[in-house]
Structure formats: structure tokens, C-alpha cells
Design an enzyme around this catalytic site. Structure first.
Site, PDB file in Angstrom:
ATOM      1  N   ASN A 106       0.856  -1.193   0.000  1.00 54.12           N
ATOM      2  CA  ASN A 106       0.000   0.000   0.000  1.00 54.12           C
ATOM      3  C   ASN A 106       0.884   1.232   0.000  1.00 54.12           C
ATOM      4  O   ASN A 106       2.007   1.205   0.507  1.00 54.12           O
ATOM      5  CB  ASN A 106      -0.880   0.006   1.256  1.00 54.12           C
ATOM      6  CG  ASN A 106      -1.763   1.259   1.345  1.00 54.12           C
ATOM      7  OD1 ASN A 106      -2.424   1.632   0.396  1.00 54.12           O
ATOM      8  ND2 ASN A 106      -1.735   1.908   2.503  1.00 54.12           N
ATOM      9  N   HIS A 108       0.944   5.083   1.400  1.00 56.98           N
ATOM     10  CA  HIS A 108       0.300   5.963   2.386  1.00 56.98           C
ATOM     11  C   HIS A 108       0.984   7.321   2.331  1.00 56.98           C
ATOM     12  O   HIS A 108       2.222   7.380   2.342  1.00 56.98           O
ATOM     13  CB  HIS A 108       0.429   5.350   3.791  1.00 56.98           C
ATOM     14  CG  HIS A 108      -0.177   6.179   4.855  1.00 56.98           C
ATOM     15  ND1 HIS A 108      -1.542   6.271   5.056  1.00 56.98           N
ATOM     16  CD2 HIS A 108       0.389   6.991   5.777  1.00 56.98           C
ATOM     17  CE1 HIS A 108      -1.782   7.092   6.058  1.00 56.98           C
ATOM     18  NE2 HIS A 108      -0.628   7.540   6.511  1.00 56.98           N
ATOM     19  N   SER A 135       4.958   6.734   2.026  1.00 54.24           N
ATOM     20  CA  SER A 135       5.563   5.451   2.409  1.00 54.24           C
ATOM     21  C   SER A 135       4.864   4.321   1.673  1.00 54.24           C
ATOM     22  O   SER A 135       3.627   4.319   1.573  1.00 54.24           O
ATOM     23  CB  SER A 135       5.402   5.210   3.921  1.00 54.24           C
ATOM     24  OG  SER A 135       5.883   6.313   4.673  1.00 54.24           O
ATOM     25  N   ASP A 144      -2.101   0.795   8.242  1.00 53.29           N
ATOM     26  CA  ASP A 144      -0.915   1.645   7.996  1.00 53.29           C
ATOM     27  C   ASP A 144       0.248   1.295   8.925  1.00 53.29           C
ATOM     28  O   ASP A 144       0.981   2.174   9.368  1.00 53.29           O
ATOM     29  CB  ASP A 144      -1.290   3.133   8.189  1.00 53.29           C
ATOM     30  CG  ASP A 144      -2.374   3.571   7.224  1.00 53.29           C
ATOM     31  OD1 ASP A 144      -3.128   4.495   7.575  1.00 53.29           O
ATOM     32  OD2 ASP A 144      -2.490   2.966   6.134  1.00 53.29           O
TER      33      ASP A 144
HETATM   34  C1  GRF Z   1      -2.768   9.162  -2.662  1.00 56.10           C
HETATM   35  O1  GRF Z   1      -2.538  10.337  -1.937  1.00 56.10           O
HETATM   36  C2  GRF Z   1      -2.357   7.983  -1.834  1.00 56.10           C
HETATM   37  O2  GRF Z   1      -1.247   8.241  -1.007  1.00 56.10           O
HETATM   38  C3  GRF Z   1      -3.577   7.762  -0.997  1.00 56.10           C
HETATM   39  O3  GRF Z   1      -4.686   8.093  -1.814  1.00 56.10           O
HETATM   40  C4  GRF Z   1      -4.241   8.893  -2.864  1.00 56.10           C
HETATM   41  C5  GRF Z   1      -4.442   8.112  -4.130  1.00 56.10           C
HETATM   42  O4  GRF Z   1      -4.495   8.944  -5.165  1.00 56.10           O
HETATM   43  N1  GRF Z   1      -3.637   6.397  -0.595  1.00 56.10           N
HETATM   44  P1  GRF Z   1      -4.719   8.261  -6.622  1.00 56.10           P
HETATM   45  O5  GRF Z   1      -6.103   7.636  -6.611  1.00 56.10           O
HETATM   46  O6  GRF Z   1      -3.642   7.236  -6.802  1.00 56.10           O
HETATM   47  O7  GRF Z   1      -4.610   9.413  -7.566  1.00 56.10           O
END
Ligand code: GRF
Length: 191
Positions: A106, A108, A135, A144
Site C-alpha cells: 500500500n 500511504h 511510504s 498503515d
Molecule cells: C494518494 O494520496 C495515496 O497516497 C492515498 O490516496 C491517494 C491516491 O491517489 N492512498 P490516486 O487515486 O492514486 O490518484
């Protein structure tokens, strides 16, 4: 070639970068993009890149377990071997996480372990952080919280808002996630 599923809930900008990077000598290839909502803008982007897409609408299921069983059926149908969460906004149960132990990652938008959970950019500003970032981590049962595989740091600048900081972090995510996935799959395939 390792078959990679990408789970999204929104625009899918991270998904796009992962799909674009999985070419040539990259050890992985995208096999499906799954969204929990038909409203996800990333679905059209994935289809335009020739990646199969499927919607498993979490609101169509009586509970989390039924939703995840439907998602798992689609992942198996697609032959997925690794799962990338990319802006996927549903919390996964420990049972589902256990199915993918060591094979689900994932991204984050914070420098874990700081700022787990939501609204990470505003929280970084409120905390007076001088640095922020993203991260990529292995997904474990605790939100997370899994081992961090890679991080990207960006400066917090005077006058930053959650939006300006978020945009700077997102640009760093787009470089970080493909690099980490490539290395992660290389290690999985023993290269
Ligand atoms: C990103 O900020 C990611 O860190 C978080 O959600 C957002 C995803 O954006 N998990 P996208 O859908 O990849 O444009």
C-alpha cells in the site's frame, strides 16, 4: 511474469504510474484493476491502457466479509499473485489481509510511522513538521502499520496548505511506488 492486481477507489493516478512502469524487463504485469465504486475515475484510465477492470461495489454487500469474498473471487479469476492498494479507501479485515500476507502493499501519504490514518497533510502542517512524504509498506492487519519498503521525503514549505503539500507528496508518490513495486517483485521472483 508476476500478475499484479491494483485496487483503487478514486482517480487512480498512482495506478496509472504502476501500469506504465510494468513494461519491458519489469518482472510484473497488471492483470486487473479493481475498484469498490463505479465512480472511480481510475477505471476509465485503466481501460484506456488496456488493463481489465472490475467494480466490486462495497455497498452491494451486507457486510465486509461478503464484500471481500466477492473481491477475492475477482482477484482469483484474474490470476493475481500480488496486490497493490493505490488510493483504495476501504479498510480490509485481518482475514482478507491474511490471504495476501507478504504479497499486498500500500502507499500511504505520510512518513510512517508518523500520521497513520486520514488527513495526513493537514496533520503534518498542524504538527509543524518541516518534512512530509509518502511510504510504501506491506499491508498487515493493523492499519498503515506494516514493514515500510520505501519512503519519499518532501519539504514542507512556508505557506503550504494541505492542497499544496498534498500535490508535492503525490508527485513523490508517483516516483516512489513504481520503484518500490519493481524492487519488491524482483525480490519475490528471486532476481
Ligand atoms: C494518494 O494520496 C495515496 O497516497 C492515498 O490516496 C491517494 C491516491 O491517489 N492512498 P490516486 O487515486 O492514486 O490518484
Amino acid at each position: 511474469m508476476i500478475r499484479v492486481a491494483i485496487l483503487i477507489s478514486g482517480g487512480g493516478s498512482n495506478m496509472v504510474r504502476l501500469v506504465e512502469d510494468m513494461a519491458g524487463d519489469h518482472p510484473g504485469r497488471p492483470c486487473v484493476v479493481v475498484s469498490n465504486t463505479a465512480a472511480a475515475g481510475g477505471l476509465a484510465k485503466a481501460a484506456a491502457m488496456g488493463v481489465p477492470t472490475v467494480v466490486v461495489d462495497h455497498r452491494a454487500y451486507p457486510d465486509r466479509a461478503a464484500f471481500e469474498a466477492a473481491m477475492q473471487a475477482e482477484l482469483r479469476r484474474a490470476g493475481a499473485e500480488v496486490v497493490c492498494l493505490a488510493g483504495f479507501m476501504r479498510v480490509l479485515t485481518p482475514d482478507f489481509v491474511a490471504l495476501w500476507e507478504g504479497r499486498m502493499i500500500n502507499i500511504h501519504p505520510s512518513l510512517l510511522p508518523r500520521h497513520k490514518g486520514l488527513h495526513t497533510h493537514q496533520r503534518a502542517l498542524d504538527a509543524g513538521d518541516t518534512e512530509a512524504g509518502a511510504s510504501v509498506h506491506l499491508v498487515t492487519a493493523t492499519l498503515d502499520d506494516g514493514p515500510v519498503l520505501g519512503q519519499a521525503r518532501v519539504p514542507v514549505l512556508p505557506g503550504d496548505t494541505a492542497d499544496t503539500l498534498g500535490a508535492r507528496v503525490l508527485a513523490a508518490e508517483h516516483r516512489l511506488y513504481p520503484a518500490v513495486l519493481r524492487q519488491f517483485l524482483r525480490e519475490l521472483s528471486g532476481v
